[in-house]
Enzyme design. Structure first.
Site, PDB file in Angstrom:
ATOM      1  N   LYS A 175      -6.149  -2.065   1.362  1.00  0.00           N
ATOM      2  CA  LYS A 175      -6.276  -0.968   2.335  1.00  0.00           C
ATOM      3  C   LYS A 175      -7.561  -1.199   3.107  1.00  0.00           C
ATOM      4  O   LYS A 175      -8.435  -1.940   2.672  1.00  0.00           O
ATOM      5  CB  LYS A 175      -6.364   0.369   1.595  1.00  0.00           C
TER       6      LYS A 175
ATOM      7  N   ASN B 134       3.761  10.626  12.076  1.00  0.00           N
ATOM      8  CA  ASN B 134       4.882   9.704  11.839  1.00  0.00           C
ATOM      9  C   ASN B 134       5.634  10.057  10.558  1.00  0.00           C
ATOM     10  O   ASN B 134       6.868  10.100  10.547  1.00  0.00           O
ATOM     11  CB  ASN B 134       4.360   8.259  11.788  1.00  0.00           C
TER      12      ASN B 134
ATOM     13  N   LYS C 159       2.216   0.937  -5.948  1.00  0.00           N
ATOM     14  CA  LYS C 159       3.391   1.262  -5.129  1.00  0.00           C
ATOM     15  C   LYS C 159       4.297   0.024  -4.986  1.00  0.00           C
ATOM     16  O   LYS C 159       5.505   0.094  -5.197  1.00  0.00           O
ATOM     17  CB  LYS C 159       2.889   1.697  -3.747  1.00  0.00           C
TER      18      LYS C 159
ATOM     19  N   THR D 128       8.997   5.622   6.146  1.00  0.00           N
ATOM     20  CA  THR D 128       8.307   6.416   5.121  1.00  0.00           C
ATOM     21  C   THR D 128       9.020   7.755   4.958  1.00  0.00           C
ATOM     22  O   THR D 128       9.277   8.210   3.831  1.00  0.00           O
ATOM     23  CB  THR D 128       6.824   6.616   5.505  1.00  0.00           C
TER      24      THR D 128
ATOM     25  N   SER E  15       8.214  -2.468   5.520  1.00  0.00           N
ATOM     26  CA  SER E  15       7.256  -3.512   5.908  1.00  0.00           C
ATOM     27  C   SER E  15       7.662  -4.850   5.270  1.00  0.00           C
ATOM     28  O   SER E  15       7.552  -5.907   5.886  1.00  0.00           O
ATOM     29  CB  SER E  15       5.838  -3.155   5.438  1.00  0.00           C
TER      30      SER E  15
HETATM   31  N1  GLU Z   1       0.184   2.707   5.142  1.00  0.00           N
HETATM   32  C1  GLU Z   1       1.455   2.743   4.487  1.00  0.00           C
HETATM   33  C2  GLU Z   1       1.279   3.123   3.030  1.00  0.00           C
HETATM   34  O1  GLU Z   1       0.291   3.717   2.667  1.00  0.00           O
HETATM   35  C3  GLU Z   1       2.260   1.466   4.703  1.00  0.00           C
HETATM   36  C4  GLU Z   1       1.630   0.234   4.146  1.00  0.00           C
HETATM   37  C5  GLU Z   1       2.385  -1.056   4.492  1.00  0.00           C
HETATM   38  O2  GLU Z   1       3.416  -0.989   5.111  1.00  0.00           O
HETATM   39  O3  GLU Z   1       1.849  -2.109   4.121  1.00  0.00           O
HETATM   40  O4  GLU Z   1       2.131   2.929   2.225  1.00  0.00           O
END
Ligand code: GLU
Length: 413
Positions: A101, A216, A89, A185, A355
């Site tokens: 993660k 969210n 990503k 998001t 972020s």
């Molecule tokens: N948890 C979100 C994702 O899966 C955001 C991750 C982030 O901002 O580092 O993309």
């Protein structure tokens, strides 16, 4: 390691197209580090042990980056899959981050706020050595938000003895969070979907949408889609789905759920406001997925579309707002059936993109306005979508394969 991460089949396809050597492919698929910790939490009459994880997949492009999930089903294997998705990503969006993660196997609703805070802080102490603004930067995910990120920042700063807001993103504004991060998001998904729908030559006003999940991601996505003229006909949360062929109001749903604190299935947020029970149906989440709509948006948990229900999906477009909502077997079936799947690493990348903006603001000690943040987000999402579309056309492959080709190229250049 090879084969352990289910989504590595996507990497294999992309690397095959790019004719990368086997040793490089193995290196791209490998996980750098997995950490498992056991956290004891003292409650009134007992001490309970909780398992916590942090998986660091790859940091070739920059510090590891990715969310911390608090959910009873958090486990190491899933965290490895999700960490690798973060690598691709970030690479696809051109962000200077790697992928990570983690989380805690806990139902956050089963603990009081002080218990959850104590558990979160103990988790931070257990992983403090491997996180940091230039090492690994956690963020919110399922079951976590600005409150938890504030605890993480505070505990990390207490340990390190210095101000360090860039250690975590998705913070509240008063903790150094970014304007627009809560919507990021969802708004990113709106930009990607609008771009794809235009390219497919479709009129958004004529497209019906079902959204699974109104947390969210699903809530801000639905609000954005409504603003842009899409017709939302089904929305669900854990309690079930509400469906109305005349259209549902995302704004009313948001008000009912987050201001009046009503359960989704206990209301009918339809556009007319006076519908009969015949028009407004209450369905299960499973039925929502198989409903008769043009666009299906899984925006909750992973593994929702599998080889069992993929043959029954009626939507022509699936926008993956959750991470990994379609299993690789389900994906192969949808691809064969000609369903346009907009992959998670593109569709939901708006969160990590803002972020990145938050991390930059913290590092530069700047505060940006919401318009600037959302404009920059929209630009980045469109740029990534354009690139993916181009590869999809040039290589005559699915959008997912195209997204992985772009992402792998960014790392293995
Ligand atoms: N948890 C979100 C994702 O899966 C955001 C991750 C982030 O901002 O580092 O993309």
């Amino acid at each position: 390691m090879k084969g352990k991460i289910s989504t590595n089949v996507y990497i294999e396809k992309a690397t095959h197209r790019l004719k990368l050597s086997n040793d490089l492919v193995d290196a791209l698929m490998a996980t750098d580090r997995t950490v498992t910790v056991t956290i004891p939490l003292r409650q009134k009459e007992k001490t309970t042990l909780f398992l916590g994880y942090r998986v660091q997949h790859n940091n070739y492009l920059g510090p590891y980056k990715g969310g911390l999930r608090f959910h009873p089903e958090v486990n190491l294997e899933e965290a490895e899959v999700l960490a690798s998705l973060m690598t691709w990503k970030c690479a696809l969006l051109g962000l200077p981050f790697g992928g990570a993660k983690g989380g805690l196997a806990v139902d956050p609703l089963s603990l009081s706020a002080p218990e959850l805070e104590a558990l979160t802080r103990a988790f931070v102490r257990a992983i403090a050595d491997i996180i940091g603004p230039d090492k690994d930067v956690p963020a919110p995910d399922v079951g976590t938000g600005a409150r938890e990120m504030g605890w993480i920042k505070d505990e990390f700063e207490r340990i390190s003895g210095e101000s360090s807001p860039a250690v975590v993103t998705g913070k509240a504004l008063e903790d150094g969070g970014s304007r627009g991060r809560n919507k990021a998001t969802g708004e990113g998904g709106v930009a990607v979907l609008a771009n794809i729908v235009n390219r497919l030559g479709l009129e958004r006003e004529n497209l019906t949408v079902a959204v699974q999940g109104f947390g969210n991601v699903g809530s801000f996505l639905s609000l954005g889609l409504e603003r842009e003229g899409f017709k939302i006909v089904a929305i669900s949360d854990v309690s079930g789905a509400v469906v109305h062929s005349g259209g549902l109001s995302a704004r009313q749903t948001y008000k009912n759920m987050y201001e009046a604190k009503k359960e989704l299935v206990a209301m009918c947020p339809c556009k007319k406001g006076d519908c009969s029970p015949r028009e407004c149906k209450k369905l299960s989440n499973k039925e929502l997925l198989e409903g008769d709509v043009d666009i299906l948006i899984p925006a909750a948990l992973g593994g929702q579309i599998t080889k069992e229900n993929a043959p029954k999906i009626k939507a022509k477009i699936v926008l993956e707002m959750a991470n990994n909502p379609i299993t690789p077997e389900g994906d192969a079936i949808l691809e064969k059936r000609g369903v346009v799947v907009v992959p998670d690493i593109l569709a939901n990348a708006g969160g990590v993109t803002v972020s990145y903006f938050e991390w930059l603001q913290n590092k530069k000690e700047e505060v940006w306005g919401e318009k600037k943040v959302l404009d920059m987000l929209c630009e980045k999402m469109n740029k990534a979508t354009d690139k993916v579309w181009q590869v999809h056309k040039d290589m005559k492959c699915s959008l997912r394969e195209a997204a992985y080709v772009v992402a792998v190229k960014a790392i293995a250049k």
